[in-house]
Structure formats: structure tokens, C-alpha cells
Design a protein around this motif. Structure first.
Motif, PDB file in Angstrom:
ATOM      1  N   GLY A  71      14.452  26.453 -41.850  1.00  0.00           N
ATOM      2  CA  GLY A  71      13.464  25.596 -42.055  1.00  0.00           C
ATOM      3  C   GLY A  71      13.682  25.005 -43.584  1.00  0.00           C
ATOM      4  N   LYS A  72      14.849  24.962 -44.005  1.00  0.00           N
ATOM      5  CA  LYS A  72      15.160  24.436 -45.406  1.00  0.00           C
ATOM      6  C   LYS A  72      15.311  22.674 -45.289  1.00  0.00           C
ATOM      7  N   THR A  73      14.712  22.102 -46.255  1.00  0.00           N
ATOM      8  CA  THR A  73      14.937  20.651 -46.225  1.00  0.00           C
ATOM      9  C   THR A  73      16.526  20.190 -46.328  1.00  0.00           C
ATOM     10  N   ILE A  74      16.855  19.303 -45.336  1.00  0.00           N
ATOM     11  CA  ILE A  74      18.194  18.996 -45.343  1.00  0.00           C
ATOM     12  C   ILE A  74      18.283  17.598 -46.127  1.00  0.00           C
ATOM     13  N   ALA A  75      19.214  17.654 -46.918  1.00  0.00           N
ATOM     14  CA  ALA A  75      19.505  16.336 -47.878  1.00  0.00           C
ATOM     15  C   ALA A  75      20.527  15.481 -46.856  1.00  0.00           C
ATOM     16  N   ALA A 297      28.294   8.253 -54.987  1.00  0.00           N
ATOM     17  CA  ALA A 297      26.670   7.969 -54.205  1.00  0.00           C
ATOM     18  C   ALA A 297      26.592   8.855 -52.903  1.00  0.00           C
ATOM     19  N   ALA A 298      28.033   9.526 -52.307  1.00  0.00           N
ATOM     20  CA  ALA A 298      27.752  10.334 -51.274  1.00  0.00           C
ATOM     21  C   ALA A 298      27.209  11.831 -51.709  1.00  0.00           C
ATOM     22  N   ASP A 299      27.447  12.112 -52.999  1.00  0.00           N
ATOM     23  CA  ASP A 299      27.065  13.466 -53.455  1.00  0.00           C
ATOM     24  C   ASP A 299      25.525  13.640 -54.133  1.00  0.00           C
ATOM     25  N   VAL A 300      24.643  12.239 -53.730  1.00  0.00           N
ATOM     26  CA  VAL A 300      23.489  12.467 -54.425  1.00  0.00           C
ATOM     27  C   VAL A 300      22.585  13.144 -53.538  1.00  0.00           C
ATOM     28  N   VAL A 301      21.850  14.204 -54.132  1.00  0.00           N
ATOM     29  CA  VAL A 301      20.855  14.983 -53.295  1.00  0.00           C
ATOM     30  C   VAL A 301      19.477  15.054 -53.705  1.00  0.00           C
ATOM     31  N   ARG A 302      18.951  13.724 -54.294  1.00  0.00           N
ATOM     32  CA  ARG A 302      17.514  13.708 -54.640  1.00  0.00           C
ATOM     33  C   ARG A 302      17.247  13.077 -53.159  1.00  0.00           C
ATOM     34  N   HIS A 303      16.168  12.313 -53.387  1.00  0.00           N
ATOM     35  CA  HIS A 303      15.638  11.293 -52.703  1.00  0.00           C
ATOM     36  C   HIS A 303      16.462  10.573 -51.774  1.00  0.00           C
ATOM     37  N   ALA A 304      16.382  10.161 -50.376  1.00  0.00           N
ATOM     38  CA  ALA A 304      17.385   9.446 -49.918  1.00  0.00           C
ATOM     39  C   ALA A 304      17.506   8.092 -50.375  1.00  0.00           C
ATOM     40  N   LEU A 305      16.536   7.440 -50.978  1.00  0.00           N
ATOM     41  CA  LEU A 305      16.481   6.109 -51.642  1.00  0.00           C
ATOM     42  C   LEU A 305      17.477   6.111 -52.700  1.00  0.00           C
ATOM     43  N   VAL A 306      17.307   7.302 -53.669  1.00  0.00           N
ATOM     44  CA  VAL A 306      18.378   7.349 -54.832  1.00  0.00           C
ATOM     45  C   VAL A 306      19.800   7.094 -54.355  1.00  0.00           C
ATOM     46  N   GLN A 307      20.257   7.489 -53.279  1.00  0.00           N
ATOM     47  CA  GLN A 307      21.668   7.246 -52.916  1.00  0.00           C
ATOM     48  C   GLN A 307      21.777   5.920 -52.472  1.00  0.00           C
ATOM     49  N   LYS A 308      20.720   5.100 -51.639  1.00  0.00           N
ATOM     50  CA  LYS A 308      20.820   3.853 -51.398  1.00  0.00           C
ATOM     51  C   LYS A 308      20.588   2.752 -52.831  1.00  0.00           C
ATOM     52  N   ILE A 309      19.993   3.310 -53.717  1.00  0.00           N
ATOM     53  CA  ILE A 309      19.928   2.527 -54.885  1.00  0.00           C
ATOM     54  C   ILE A 309      21.057   2.455 -55.891  1.00  0.00           C
ATOM     55  N   VAL A 310      21.616   3.774 -55.753  1.00  0.00           N
ATOM     56  CA  VAL A 310      23.280   4.078 -56.501  1.00  0.00           C
ATOM     57  C   VAL A 310      24.057   3.150 -55.909  1.00  0.00           C
ATOM     58  N   ALA A 311      24.156   3.165 -54.513  1.00  0.00           N
ATOM     59  CA  ALA A 311      25.135   2.358 -53.601  1.00  0.00           C
ATOM     60  C   ALA A 311      25.032   0.937 -53.925  1.00  0.00           C
ATOM     61  N   ALA A 312      23.862   0.412 -54.137  1.00  0.00           N
ATOM     62  CA  ALA A 312      23.601  -0.940 -54.101  1.00  0.00           C
ATOM     63  C   ALA A 312      24.299  -1.416 -55.565  1.00  0.00           C
ATOM     64  N   TYR A 313      23.620  -0.741 -56.475  1.00  0.00           N
ATOM     65  CA  TYR A 313      24.247  -0.903 -57.894  1.00  0.00           C
ATOM     66  C   TYR A 313      25.803  -1.183 -58.012  1.00  0.00           C
ATOM     67  N   GLU A 314      26.298  -0.014 -57.359  1.00  0.00           N
ATOM     68  CA  GLU A 314      27.917  -0.216 -57.498  1.00  0.00           C
ATOM     69  C   GLU A 314      28.312  -1.119 -56.599  1.00  0.00           C
ATOM     70  N   SER A 315      27.737  -1.665 -55.582  1.00  0.00           N
ATOM     71  CA  SER A 315      28.174  -2.861 -54.966  1.00  0.00           C
ATOM     72  C   SER A 315      28.047  -4.331 -55.665  1.00  0.00           C
ATOM     73  N   TYR A 316      26.985  -4.348 -56.428  1.00  0.00           N
ATOM     74  CA  TYR A 316      26.568  -5.093 -57.411  1.00  0.00           C
ATOM     75  C   TYR A 316      27.611  -5.223 -58.684  1.00  0.00           C
ATOM     76  N   GLU A 317      27.737  -4.439 -59.064  1.00  0.00           N
ATOM     77  CA  GLU A 317      28.691  -4.125 -60.545  1.00  0.00           C
ATOM     78  C   GLU A 317      30.199  -4.181 -60.161  1.00  0.00           C
ATOM     79  N   GLN A 318      30.727  -3.860 -58.960  1.00  0.00           N
ATOM     80  CA  GLN A 318      32.204  -3.865 -58.761  1.00  0.00           C
ATOM     81  C   GLN A 318      32.631  -5.162 -59.043  1.00  0.00           C
ATOM     82  N   PRO A 319      32.037  -6.445 -58.555  1.00  0.00           N
ATOM     83  CA  PRO A 319      32.651  -7.667 -58.704  1.00  0.00           C
ATOM     84  C   PRO A 319      32.692  -8.094 -60.109  1.00  0.00           C
ATOM     85  N   LYS A 320      31.844  -7.718 -60.670  1.00  0.00           N
ATOM     86  CA  LYS A 320      31.554  -8.133 -62.435  1.00  0.00           C
ATOM     87  C   LYS A 320      32.684  -7.309 -63.154  1.00  0.00           C
ATOM     88  N   ARG A 321      32.967  -6.063 -62.838  1.00  0.00           N
ATOM     89  CA  ARG A 321      34.013  -5.025 -63.416  1.00  0.00           C
ATOM     90  C   ARG A 321      35.270  -5.798 -63.192  1.00  0.00           C
TER      91      ARG A 321
END
Length: 324
Positions: A71-75, A297-321
Motif C-alpha cells: 500500500g505504498k505510494t508509487i512515484a 527530470a526522470a529522477d523527480v520523486v515529488r508530485h508528478a507535476l514537478v517532473q513535467k515542470i522540470v521537463a518543460a523548462y529543460e525543453s525551453y532552455e535548451q535552444p537558448k543554451r
């Protein structure tokens, strides 16, 4: 190709809740990741779709059994690790990861690595005098280091635990904050205190601090010292200057271990100031005895939205870098 259907009987409603996740987020992810239809009917999971896709989804659900049976929460990260293990033939290694308990909190909750990279990070800390961990928010960088540090302190493997981070955040400086030094520093060190509270009774921490067993202070207070017989955690290291981080790394004394964590995408230093963490990575990456671990981002173990937020920012910032 004809569709097939398979069912998995879960032992209890608690198991069903653990597997399905909040608002059935886990079932939706399993469905999206495999192209199958995943439905929970009471304590029964029904998986339908193309044969190979169904088999892959069933394997993933069964490999998560050590979590949902209790019965453990699965991330989300645990589900992704299950798929990664299946797709790369690392199922035995994944079973070992699931069975290896790192510690238990005051409430008896089991702490273990949730991803292969988290496990690599833990092993690096256990086998190196200095370990750098670089990755986004929610990946367990500070928490896992604190787990190992508290264990070392309670098992008398070190004489003291030193937690430090730069007092630079969102443009604030200590001089502008109200109160004495401790009151000024506390907001910056709250994440470290939170990790300590998981393993040590809150009322015992002031006594441990008074006796010098636990020290929590800004990096500036490390200057001129030699840190012997200590487990040192340097948090938010992306906000150190190169000179500050060099000063801190050279404080390491006999029988001591240091873990340096940070997220190079979230630097609060002035734009013209290079991050000490980025500089250290360039200079020290080949030095024997120092480990560098990278979480994503694949190692994010908080709320599922945190992983999506991290991935979105990475996608946005890659072209800038790429254009820099």
C-alpha cells in the motif's frame, strides 16, 4: 493485429489506491507509456491492447508489486525505472534496488533509492570523500545526503554533522532580513532542517546543536576552519562563487566526507557572476576520489507535476543554451 486483455488481481483496496495514484495518474501514465488501456475495477486491473504492449505493461505492474502490495505510494520515477529495467534487461538489479532499505524515518517509513541514478548517487557517497550531485528540484539530492549523514552520526561513524548553504536566494541578503543571526539564517536552511526532522526528534536537535554534534550555518562561517571527523552537506551550491566553493572544499579534514548538491539551472547569483558549482565541475571532474552524479527530470520523486515542470523548462532552455 488483434487486441488481447489481461487482468491482475490486487490484494486489497490499499494496493489499488497505491498503484492507481492520485486521480489515477499512475494508471494514465502506464496507459500512455505503453499504448494500452488500463482500467481499475475494484481490486482488479484490466489491461487491454496489442499483445506486446499488454505484456510490457503487465510486466511493469508486476515489477511494482513490492510497493503496491504494502500500500505504498508509487512515484512516477519508480514506474519509469520499472520500464527502464524491463527494456534494458536490468530486472534483477531493479529487484535489488527495491529490496535495499537505506533507512527508516521516525515514523517507520522505509527510505530507499527510487531510481538507478539515485542508487548510483548513494553508492558514490558511500565510497568517495567528496561527492557532487547536480540535478533539478525534487530528485532527492539533499534528502538522500541527509539520510546518509544522520545514519553516520547516529552510528558514530562521524563526530558531527555540518549543514551549510550560501545565504543568497531570490535577491535577498542577510542584512535585509529581521532578527539575530540564527533568525536570519533559518529561512535559508529550512530544507536541511526538514530532512533532519524525518530522522531525529525535533526536541533533540537543539541539544545536539548545543553540543556541536549538528552545526547549521551559512558558508561564510566555514572560512579558516578545518573540518575533521565530520559529514558535511553543502546545499544549493549553484549559488556559491568559485572562490567560496574552493574555500569550502579545502576545509575538508581527516576522516571527513562532503556532499555538494545543486541545480545549475537555478542560479540566483548576479548575471555576471559564474557559479562555483559549474566551475568546480569543469576543474575537478577528473580528480580521483571525487565523484560527480547527475540526476534528471526522470529522477523527480515529488508530485508528478514537478517532473513535467522540470521537463518543460529543460525543453525551453535548451535552444537558448545552444545559441549562447
Amino acid at each position: 493485429m488483434s487486441e488481447v486483455s489481461q487482468t491482475i488481481e490486487l490484494p486489497s483496496i490499499e494496493s489499488a489506491i497505491a498503484l492507481s495514484g492520485k486521480k489515477e495518474e499512475n494508471l494514465k501514465f502506464l496507459s500512455q507509456h505503453t499504448g494500452t488501456k488500463v482500467v481499475l475495477r475494484g481490486n482488479t486491473v484490466v489491461i487491454s491492447g496489442r499483445e506486446k504492449a499488454v505484456e510490457r505493461c503487465v510486466k511493469a505492474v508486476r515489477s511494482l508489486a513490492p510497493y503496491w502490495k504494502e500500500g505504498k505510494t508509487i512515484a512516477r520515477a519508480e514506474i519509469e525505472t520499472a520500464f527502464h529495467a524491463i527494456d534494458t534487461g536490468r530486472t534483477d538489479e531493479y529487484k535489488d534496488l527495491q529490496q535495499t532499505i537505506l533507512a527508516r524515518t521516525r515514523r517507520g517509513e522505509q527510505i530507499r533509492a527510487k531510481t538507478f541514478r539515485q542508487r548510483q548517487y548513494i553508492q558514490a557517497i558511500q565510497t568517495h570523500d567528496i561527492t557532487f550531485c547536480i540535478g533539478p528540484a525534487g530528485t532527492g539530492k539533499t534528502f538522500l545526503a541527509a539520510v546518509l549523514a544522520v545514519q553516520a552520526l547516529l552510528n558514530d561513524e562521524c563526530e558531527r554533522l555540518i549543514l551549510t548553504r550560501p545565504a543568497v536566494e531570490a535577491g535577498e541578503k542577510l542584512g535585509f532580513l529581521p532578527g539575530d543571526l540564527q533568525q536570519k539564517v533559518n529561512p535559508f536552511l529550512r530544507p536541511l532542517y526538514d530532512a533532519l526532522y524525518e530522522f531525529i526528534e525535533p526536541e533533540k536537535i537543539p541539544d545536539l546543536m548545543e553540543r556541536g554534534k549538528i552545526e547549521v550555518a551559512p558558508i561564510a562561517y566555514m572560512r579558516g576552519r578545518t573540518l575533521n571527523n565530520a559529514f558535511i552537506i553543502v546545499d544549493e551550491a549553484q549559488n556559491t562563487t568559485p572562490a567560496q566553493l574552493k574555500m569550502l572544499l579545502t576545509r575538508l579534514g581527516a576522516n571527513s566526507r562532503m556532499v555538494v548538491t545543486g541545480d545549475v539551472t537555478q542560479t540566483d547569483l548576479p548575471s555576471a557572476q559564474e557559479s562555483g558549482l559549474i566551475v568546480a565541475q569543469r576543474i575537478l571532474k577528473s580528480v580521483e576520489g571525487i565523484a560527480f552524479c547527475h540526476l534528471s527530470a526522470a529522477d523527480v520523486v515529488r508530485h508528478a507535476l514537478v517532473q513535467k515542470i522540470v521537463a518543460a523548462y529543460e525543453s525551453y532552455e535548451q535552444p537558448k543554451r545552444a545559441n549562447v
